[in-house]
Design a protein around this motif. Sequence first.
Motif, mmCIF file in Angstrom:
data_model
loop_
_atom_site.group_PDB
_atom_site.id
_atom_site.type_symbol
_atom_site.label_atom_id
_atom_site.label_comp_id
_atom_site.label_asym_id
_atom_site.label_seq_id
_atom_site.Cartn_x
_atom_site.Cartn_y
_atom_site.Cartn_z
ATOM 1 N N TYR A 149 0.829 -1.150 -0.064
ATOM 2 C CA TYR A 149 -0.109 0.020 -0.196
ATOM 3 C C TYR A 149 0.926 1.232 0.030
ATOM 4 N N LEU A 150 1.916 1.261 0.889
ATOM 5 C CA LEU A 150 2.837 2.583 1.014
ATOM 6 C C LEU A 150 3.610 2.548 -0.486
ATOM 7 N N LYS A 151 3.959 1.621 -1.168
ATOM 8 C CA LYS A 151 4.511 1.585 -2.607
ATOM 9 C C LYS A 151 3.565 2.099 -3.597
ATOM 10 N N LEU A 152 2.374 1.679 -3.550
ATOM 11 C CA LEU A 152 1.157 1.934 -4.620
ATOM 12 C C LEU A 152 0.529 3.384 -4.332
ATOM 13 N N SER A 153 0.504 3.873 -2.958
ATOM 14 C CA SER A 153 -0.434 5.049 -2.633
ATOM 15 C C SER A 153 0.728 6.180 -2.927
ATOM 16 N N SER A 154 -0.099 7.366 -2.968
ATOM 17 C CA SER A 154 0.631 8.526 -3.425
ATOM 18 C C SER A 154 0.530 9.359 -2.097
ATOM 19 N N PRO A 155 2.179 9.847 -1.814
ATOM 20 C CA PRO A 155 2.246 10.445 -0.149
ATOM 21 C C PRO A 155 1.682 11.789 -0.348
ATOM 22 N N LYS A 156 1.311 12.347 -1.631
ATOM 23 C CA LYS A 156 0.793 13.640 -1.875
ATOM 24 C C LYS A 156 -0.857 13.786 -1.639
ATOM 25 N N GLU A 157 -1.435 12.528 -1.830
ATOM 26 C CA GLU A 157 -2.747 12.684 -1.534
ATOM 27 C C GLU A 157 -3.177 12.909 -0.124
ATOM 28 N N GLU A 158 -3.972 13.883 0.188
ATOM 29 C CA GLU A 158 -4.366 14.096 1.738
ATOM 30 C C GLU A 158 -5.150 13.105 1.992
ATOM 31 N N SER A 159 -6.046 12.579 1.281
ATOM 32 C CA SER A 159 -7.057 11.662 1.587
ATOM 33 C C SER A 159 -6.356 10.199 2.057
ATOM 34 N N GLN A 160 -5.179 10.005 1.615
ATOM 35 C CA GLN A 160 -4.467 8.770 2.158
ATOM 36 C C GLN A 160 -3.361 8.896 3.045
ATOM 37 N N LYS A 161 -3.403 10.250 3.867
ATOM 38 C CA LYS A 161 -2.232 10.461 4.651
ATOM 39 C C LYS A 161 -2.524 9.535 5.883
ATOM 40 N N ASN A 162 -3.871 9.526 6.573
ATOM 41 C CA ASN A 162 -3.950 8.637 7.551
ATOM 42 C C ASN A 162 -3.776 7.204 7.303
ATOM 43 N N LEU A 163 -4.239 6.858 6.318
ATOM 44 C CA LEU A 163 -3.746 5.372 6.127
ATOM 45 C C LEU A 163 -2.485 5.206 5.766
ATOM 46 N N ARG A 164 -1.753 6.024 5.184
ATOM 47 C CA ARG A 164 -0.435 5.881 5.088
ATOM 48 C C ARG A 164 0.647 5.783 6.591
ATOM 49 N N ILE A 165 -0.190 6.521 7.459
ATOM 50 C CA ILE A 165 0.492 6.781 8.790
ATOM 51 C C ILE A 165 0.289 5.374 9.401
ATOM 52 N N SER A 166 -1.000 4.795 9.300
ATOM 53 C CA SER A 166 -1.289 3.639 9.919
ATOM 54 C C SER A 166 -0.585 2.604 9.597
ATOM 55 N N ALA A 167 -0.289 2.485 8.098
ATOM 56 C CA ALA A 167 0.674 1.627 7.468
ATOM 57 C C ALA A 167 2.044 1.604 7.699
ATOM 58 N N TRP A 168 2.734 2.661 8.069
ATOM 59 C CA TRP A 168 3.831 2.746 8.696
ATOM 60 C C TRP A 168 4.008 2.318 10.067
ATOM 61 N N ILE A 169 3.059 2.463 11.000
ATOM 62 C CA ILE A 169 2.958 2.251 12.374
ATOM 63 C C ILE A 169 2.986 0.752 12.199
ATOM 64 N N ILE A 170 2.216 0.040 11.302
ATOM 65 C CA ILE A 170 1.817 -1.513 11.353
ATOM 66 C C ILE A 170 3.406 -2.197 11.121
ATOM 67 N N VAL A 171 3.912 -1.355 9.920
ATOM 68 C CA VAL A 171 5.338 -2.126 9.461
ATOM 69 C C VAL A 171 6.337 -1.802 10.775
ATOM 70 N N PHE A 172 6.384 -0.775 11.270
ATOM 71 C CA PHE A 172 7.320 -0.467 12.393
ATOM 72 C C PHE A 172 7.135 -1.562 13.488
ATOM 73 N N LEU A 173 5.745 -1.662 13.787
ATOM 74 C CA LEU A 173 5.611 -2.742 14.789
ATOM 75 C C LEU A 173 5.911 -3.995 14.610
ATOM 76 N N SER A 174 5.731 -4.462 13.272
ATOM 77 C CA SER A 174 5.440 -5.731 12.959
ATOM 78 C C SER A 174 7.080 -6.421 12.705
ATOM 79 N N VAL A 175 7.824 -5.482 12.065
ATOM 80 C CA VAL A 175 9.171 -5.993 11.791
ATOM 81 C C VAL A 175 9.953 -6.341 13.180
ATOM 82 N N PRO A 176 9.990 -5.601 14.189
ATOM 83 C CA PRO A 176 10.752 -5.977 15.320
ATOM 84 C C PRO A 176 10.006 -7.305 15.806
ATOM 85 N N ILE A 177 8.556 -7.451 15.837
ATOM 86 C CA ILE A 177 8.144 -8.472 16.611
ATOM 87 C C ILE A 177 8.427 -9.757 15.493
#
Length: 215
Positions: free
Chosen positions: A168-196
């Motif tokens: 999702y982070l690769k395909l979505s556009s960081p410039k889209e305001e409507s996807q900003k919250n979803l991208r932040i959630s995706a980054w949080i999940i990635v940062f939590l999942s990798v150490p686990i």
Amino acid sequence: ELRNPTPARVNNLIRSTYASSVLFYIALGILGSLYASCTPLQSNVLKSFSDDDSIILVGRICLTFTIALAYPMLVVPARNVLLSTSTLSSSKSYSQEKDELEEELLPSLEEEESNTSDGKWKRILAAVFITWLATAMACCVSSIAVVWDFLGSSLSILLAFVLPCGSYLKLSSPKEESQKNLRISAWIIVFLSVPIMVIGTSNAFYTTFFKKHHT
């Protein structure tokens, strides 16, 4: 749903399929717990029951047929990935770039090589190699708990959290305001999942190869 596969109808089909599967497995777990008290519970739950139990014997037979019939279905995609990877690595150059949405993810080996006996034998040998390699690895595993440890700590987290969020982070556009919250959630999940995933895999590796030697 499949006659008119709109996104909403397909999503409803997927939700209903997952919901029915979850309810089915929950019901089986509850009925199995009520049927017999399995204490202590072994890694292979069927070993916790008596060998003379006729109902569990039926379950063992059904499981045997399920594994035997599903095994070839798992070999085919692995074989195609192996042959596709070897085909791509042997190619010298790719001069033309195609649209990613129109290009197939994997080349159709059956269409390219169905008319050549060379391709037929290549597919047969690759399938036999994967089958016997998986069988040899299965024979080296002392318990199914080892498989659950590694799959649960690495591949399940990778497939369920890291890859979907990364895609999702690769395909979505960081410039889209409507996807900003979803991208932040995706980054949080990635940062939590990798150490686990790293901690769980390290613990599974230690438990499997070192803890038994110390005890």
